[in-house]
Design a protein around this motif. Sequence first.
Motif, short mmCIF file in Angstrom:
data_model
loop_
_atom_site.label_atom_id
_atom_site.label_comp_id
_atom_site.label_asym_id
_atom_site.label_seq_id
_atom_site.Cartn_x
_atom_site.Cartn_y
_atom_site.Cartn_z
N THR A 88 -4.69 21.06 -0.75
CA THR A 88 -6.22 21.50 -1.55
C THR A 88 -6.39 21.02 -2.84
O THR A 88 -7.30 20.93 -3.21
CB THR A 88 -5.06 22.31 -2.17
N TYR A 89 -5.26 19.59 -3.28
CA TYR A 89 -6.15 18.77 -4.65
C TYR A 89 -6.82 17.39 -3.94
O TYR A 89 -7.51 17.48 -5.12
CB TYR A 89 -5.21 18.88 -5.93
N ILE A 90 -7.52 17.03 -2.35
CA ILE A 90 -7.10 15.68 -2.59
C ILE A 90 -7.71 15.36 -1.69
O ILE A 90 -7.39 16.19 -0.42
CB ILE A 90 -6.16 14.87 -2.28
N CYS A 91 -8.77 14.95 -0.66
CA CYS A 91 -9.50 15.02 0.34
C CYS A 91 -9.44 13.58 1.37
O CYS A 91 -9.05 12.70 0.47
CB CYS A 91 -11.46 15.92 0.43
N LEU A 92 -9.78 14.03 2.61
CA LEU A 92 -10.12 12.12 3.10
C LEU A 92 -11.03 11.41 2.15
O LEU A 92 -10.29 10.48 2.15
CB LEU A 92 -10.35 12.45 4.17
N THR A 93 -11.81 11.80 2.18
CA THR A 93 -13.05 10.47 1.01
C THR A 93 -11.98 9.88 -0.26
O THR A 93 -12.14 9.05 -0.17
CB THR A 93 -14.51 11.64 0.58
N GLU A 94 -11.01 11.21 -0.78
CA GLU A 94 -10.61 10.78 -1.75
C GLU A 94 -9.57 9.36 -1.64
O GLU A 94 -9.15 8.67 -1.71
CB GLU A 94 -10.61 11.52 -2.86
N ILE A 95 -8.39 9.58 -0.21
CA ILE A 95 -7.78 9.11 -0.42
C ILE A 95 -8.18 7.55 0.62
O ILE A 95 -7.86 6.71 0.20
CB ILE A 95 -6.89 9.69 1.32
N GLN A 96 -9.44 7.78 1.56
CA GLN A 96 -10.48 6.41 1.63
C GLN A 96 -10.99 5.32 -0.07
O GLN A 96 -10.46 4.17 0.49
CB GLN A 96 -11.73 7.00 2.47
N SER A 97 -10.66 6.07 -0.69
CA SER A 97 -11.44 5.36 -1.96
C SER A 97 -9.86 4.85 -2.83
O SER A 97 -9.75 3.48 -2.98
CB SER A 97 -12.41 6.31 -2.97
N LEU A 98 -8.69 5.46 -1.97
CA LEU A 98 -8.21 4.97 -3.65
C LEU A 98 -7.06 3.42 -2.29
O LEU A 98 -6.88 2.77 -2.70
CB LEU A 98 -6.43 6.04 -3.11
N ILE A 99 -7.30 4.43 -1.23
CA ILE A 99 -7.18 3.02 0.34
C ILE A 99 -8.16 1.69 -0.38
O ILE A 99 -7.26 0.28 -0.81
CB ILE A 99 -7.12 2.97 1.44
N PHE A 100 -9.39 1.83 -0.05
CA PHE A 100 -10.38 0.81 -0.40
C PHE A 100 -9.79 0.21 -1.62
O PHE A 100 -9.73 -0.91 -2.21
CB PHE A 100 -11.43 1.35 -0.81
N ALA A 101 -9.34 0.94 -3.04
CA ALA A 101 -9.05 0.11 -4.09
C ALA A 101 -8.38 -0.42 -3.79
O ALA A 101 -7.86 -1.51 -4.94
CB ALA A 101 -9.32 1.37 -4.89
N ILE A 135 1.23 -1.37 0.11
CA ILE A 135 0.08 -0.29 0.14
C ILE A 135 0.60 1.54 0.52
O ILE A 135 0.65 1.72 -0.69
CB ILE A 135 -0.97 0.06 1.25
N ALA A 136 1.83 1.34 0.38
CA ALA A 136 3.28 2.06 0.59
C ALA A 136 3.24 2.82 -0.75
O ALA A 136 3.76 3.64 -1.03
CB ALA A 136 4.25 2.30 1.87
N THR A 137 3.85 1.04 -1.54
CA THR A 137 4.31 1.85 -2.84
C THR A 137 3.69 2.04 -3.35
O THR A 137 3.32 2.97 -4.63
CB THR A 137 5.15 0.05 -3.27
N ARG A 138 1.87 1.81 -3.93
CA ARG A 138 0.95 2.53 -4.61
C ARG A 138 0.73 3.40 -4.31
O ARG A 138 0.19 4.22 -4.90
CB ARG A 138 -0.02 0.85 -4.68
N LEU A 139 0.24 3.86 -2.99
CA LEU A 139 -0.50 5.66 -2.98
C LEU A 139 0.65 6.30 -2.81
O LEU A 139 0.56 7.20 -3.18
CB LEU A 139 -0.36 5.04 -0.91
N VAL A 140 1.64 5.91 -2.43
CA VAL A 140 2.74 7.02 -3.03
C VAL A 140 2.78 7.86 -4.37
O VAL A 140 3.60 8.50 -4.75
CB VAL A 140 3.67 6.70 -2.30
#
Length: 504
Positions: free
Chosen positions: A64-77, A35-40
């Motif tokens: 400014t460009y990304i919020c908590l909900t979008e980060i959560q969606s990335l983590i879920f994917a 997940i660290a490799t993918r998220l970064v």
Amino acid sequence: MAAASLTTSQYNLLPGRLRISIKSLLQSPAFAHYIATRLVKEKYIYSVTANPLTGRALIHFNPTYICLTEIQSLIFAIEQRYSIQKSTIHESVKIDCNHPPELIKSPGTYAFATGLILVGLVTKRFFAGKSPLSSSPQIFSFAALATLIAGYPLLRNRFETAAKKHNMNYELLLFLPTLLLLTIRESITGLSVLWLVQLTYWLGTAAQENSHKSISNLLMGKQLQALKSPSEEKENLNLIDTEVKNNISTHKNEEKKSSSSLLAEKIIWYSLAISGISFLLTRNFMRSLAILLAGCPAAISLSKDAAMHSAISQAAEKGVLIKQIEVLERIGDVDTVLFEHESYTGIDQLHSLGIKDIRVITGDCTANWHSMLPDDIVKMINDLQALGKKIVMIGDGINDSPAFAASDVAIAMGRKGTAQAIETADIVIANDDPRKVAEIIYLSRYMNKVIRQNVSFATVFNIAGVALAATSLITPITAGLLLNISTLAIIMNSKCSLSGKKPI
């Protein structure tokens, strides 16, 4: 993964900084790296630190460009993608054993249920004595139903096997004494035989399942190392999947009966003959039944499996992962060892076991004195086998796969080995220690010695029991108790003899 699904205790959000709990991360170093490799690599995320000990990740990002909900969606994917890839790898490694499929799926369930029934019956018998109702049709029907349910995994598809092969197979031999004891309404003694068998299977399949999971994790680690960028992920995953599916070991393990199985069949037929003759001469059903129970080779049938299951557990503790249970018996007979690379420590250990034919080769086309092409190694192995040699090949590369398939036993190194080598091999050494080769050969030889001890003890017990029953010195109930004692003795001897066995 919706933002509303998180409580304040599951995340801590500051401008540009998020600490969040991730369920899949806890106790999973492989997923932490993944997940660290993918998220970064995602846009507007600057850094990611994932901690598998706490199950939390620290993420620095551009608010400014990304919020908590979008980060959560990335983590879920990413979690979903990882789960699919992990399942693909796990499905490629199959448990190879000959136990009934029901016992493999839920060995603990059957053992626990049978044990629970036994505890209830024994407790009731101890405090209330043998109930007069035990002779009633209802109680007998309940005992018969419990026995059939407990013995179901041993019987499924085995009647068909017995008919095809025209012989008494392993599971029917073990179920026979339970049916005989049921005829004299001794459900406790009969069920205890089944429980001991189920307990042995449970311990054995648990050891194999642990090896299966460890090998799967090694393959997942190889996949993670192969992933260099998101654009290359699909290509690398397909490559590994192709290796997994197309490079299964081609060792031909012909189905041969072990000496213990052959002996068990002989004893059961001798017991049947003696019991039949005794009934014809004396018309004494109870004596004939005692002879059958005393002569039932349940302990002999378990002699091999009980020892092999204990040995597999010991091998796993040493970091040696065994895919096929039969390999552990076969490796003790090897007399020739081929190393893909030099290891004098390992060679010295092998010499101490009396193995003199040790060769250091490589299937990689490097310019050194011992380099050989993969086809040349296969030809050399075939030539040695034609001379009666038993070959074990140790390697870690893709080019070792043909030699792995040709050898009698193939061993791959877990850390340095490729996914293809790990998949093709029969045995995987998790920490790449070449001394483990000698240790597993030594363990195999000692295991075979324990098997011979078990068979000898069980055979003497059977012969003595038949003699005592034929002279009316023991009753069917006593014969059933002796059957349990001999079976338990075999299990305990295997466990105690092989547990904590020191390496050479």
